[in-house]
Design an enzyme around this catalytic site. Structure first.
Site, PDB file in Angstrom:
ATOM      1  N   ARG A 241       0.847  -1.185   0.000  1.00 39.07           N
ATOM      2  CA  ARG A 241       0.000   0.000   0.000  1.00 39.07           C
ATOM      3  C   ARG A 241       0.880   1.230   0.000  1.00 39.07           C
ATOM      4  O   ARG A 241       1.889   1.291   0.718  1.00 39.07           O
ATOM      5  CB  ARG A 241      -0.953   0.021   1.212  1.00 39.07           C
ATOM      6  CG  ARG A 241      -2.043  -1.042   1.188  1.00 39.07           C
ATOM      7  CD  ARG A 241      -3.005  -0.860   0.030  1.00 39.07           C
ATOM      8  NE  ARG A 241      -4.074  -1.845  -0.010  1.00 39.07           N
ATOM      9  CZ  ARG A 241      -4.007  -3.002  -0.636  1.00 39.07           C
ATOM     10  NH1 ARG A 241      -2.903  -3.351  -1.275  1.00 39.07           N
ATOM     11  NH2 ARG A 241      -5.039  -3.826  -0.637  1.00 39.07           N
ATOM     12  N   GLU A 270      -4.841   6.865  -5.673  1.00 38.57           N
ATOM     13  CA  GLU A 270      -4.897   6.079  -6.898  1.00 38.57           C
ATOM     14  C   GLU A 270      -6.155   6.409  -7.690  1.00 38.57           C
ATOM     15  O   GLU A 270      -7.250   6.389  -7.125  1.00 38.57           O
ATOM     16  CB  GLU A 270      -4.843   4.591  -6.552  1.00 38.57           C
ATOM     17  CG  GLU A 270      -3.542   4.202  -5.873  1.00 38.57           C
ATOM     18  CD  GLU A 270      -3.430   2.709  -5.609  1.00 38.57           C
ATOM     19  OE1 GLU A 270      -4.414   1.964  -5.861  1.00 38.57           O
ATOM     20  OE2 GLU A 270      -2.368   2.272  -5.146  1.00 38.57           O
ATOM     21  N   HIS A 289      -1.269  -0.603  -9.908  1.00 41.23           N
ATOM     22  CA  HIS A 289      -1.882  -1.481  -8.905  1.00 41.23           C
ATOM     23  C   HIS A 289      -2.374  -2.779  -9.557  1.00 41.23           C
ATOM     24  O   HIS A 289      -3.563  -3.113  -9.515  1.00 41.23           O
ATOM     25  CB  HIS A 289      -3.022  -0.784  -8.179  1.00 41.23           C
ATOM     26  CG  HIS A 289      -3.256  -1.357  -6.805  1.00 41.23           C
ATOM     27  ND1 HIS A 289      -3.700  -0.616  -5.745  1.00 41.23           N
ATOM     28  CD2 HIS A 289      -3.095  -2.615  -6.319  1.00 41.23           C
ATOM     29  CE1 HIS A 289      -3.817  -1.381  -4.669  1.00 41.23           C
ATOM     30  NE2 HIS A 289      -3.443  -2.608  -5.010  1.00 41.23           N
TER      31      HIS A 289
END
Length: 341
Positions: A241, A270, A289
């Site tokens: 993260r 994000e 991601h």
């Protein structure tokens, strides 16, 4: 007829990877393949009864939840969703139904993140992204990479993903050291790693890879003091993260060349802004991601979501992440709560 929103299906795979007929036969499904800002979500999600999320791609703060007056259940992938205001959902009578990770369908896809992490690691230390761009532009090699064999891999976290990374590191001939707040020497030894103190890990590692859960204990865990301990030729990999690493400190270290580079799959916000500094730095390898984003993993996630929404439509029990919501829920069948296996 209930309206169901599938959010943040960036690759347009949700309806392809799972059989949604148990839901589509009784509801109207709309797929959103782009990220919605809070303002956009407040407008376009207004008519929907059900929202199906994908991990932390969509933030659901109190202000947004309170504006979605038709909303009844929200499905989440995982046991919790840090970007969802659970208290606001409870107070608004919205069910939050979580995935059943004990389901066998998830057992076969748990390597998605460590495989991506190792691929990102190799791409970073061998400058593959930069060399790829150069080849596309008609150029040829300009950079010099690093051999992994004989180097030290430092793992922050030795859970399921960290253990897999330790296996990969040993196969590549690396010495593996590890640290986390509760890691014991015995637990590290069992997977062929050596437990060291955090400062020692940053000092000795040629590659530091992060595999911790984001919490108040880990937020900002890697900051300027830790980065200053790293070797000038060392690399930082983060597939966990973004906020575990102090982003501004990392950018400063990369700009100054205090570390050789970084491979990042996760970010504070994000998606990051188009002009974000991390998008511009030449010594950073980026991926959007992708850790869990495989056909197999998404198929398992969406199949679980279908079961959850179908159960809600049937009026049968669902796995509720915020059990207190059942007392004030707008739907009568919400009182049935499956205990965690």
């Amino acid at each position: 007829m209930p309206r169901v929103a599938i959010l943040d299906d960036y690759a347009g795979m949700a309806l392809e990877l799972a059989d949604w007929s148990p839901v589509s036969n009784r509801s109207e499904i709309t797929v959103f393949d782009r990220h919605l800002s809070e303002a956009q979500a407040a407008e376009v999600l207004q008519p929907f009864d059900v929202i199906c999320t994908m991990r932390e791609r969509m933030s659901l703060p109190r202000k947004l939840i309170e504006r979605l007056e038709n909303l009844k259940p929200i499905t989440i992938v995982g046991m919790s969703l840090p970007t969802l205001d659970m208290a606001a959902a409870r107070e608004s009578g919205v069910l939050v139904a979580h995935s059943d990770f004990a389901n066998p369908r998830f057992a076969a896809v748990r390597d998605a993140t460590p495989e991506l992490a190792w691929g990102l690691l190799i791409a970073t230390v061998r400058n593959l992204a930069d060399e790829h761009r150069r080849m596309r532009d008609g150029g040829w090699q300009r950079s010099v990479g690093m051999t992994l064999a004989g180097k030290t891999l430092g793992l922050l976290g030795l859970g399921r993903t960290g253990k897999r990374m330790a296996e990969y590191g040993r196969v590549f001939g690396m010495e593996v050291v590890a640290w986390s707040q509760n890691l014991t020497e015995q637990a590290a030894c069992e997977v062929g790693a050596r437990r060291v103190e955090k400062a020692v890990l940053f000092e000795r590692s040629d590659v530091v890879s992060i595999h911790l859960v984001l919490s108040e204990r880990t937020r900002g865990l890697v900051g300027e003091p830790e980065l200053a301990l790293m070797k000038p030729h060392a690399y930082l990999i983060n597939t966990s993260r973004g906020p575990i690493v102090d982003e501004s400190a990392l950018i400063s270290a990369l700009r100054a060349g205090r570390i050789a580079g970084a491979g990042l799959d996760v970010f504070d916000i994000e998606p990051p802004a188009p002009d974000h500094p991390l998008r511009q730095l030449p010594n950073v390898t980026l991926s959007p991601h992708l850790g869990y984003v495989t056909r197999e993993m998404l198929a398992a996630f969406y199949a679980d979501t279908v079961e959850t929404v179908a159960a809600w439509l049937d009026g049968t029990p669902v796995r509720i992440a915020n059990p207190e919501a059942s007392a004030s829920s707008r739907v009568g069948h919400a009182g049935g709560i499956h205990p965690e296996p």
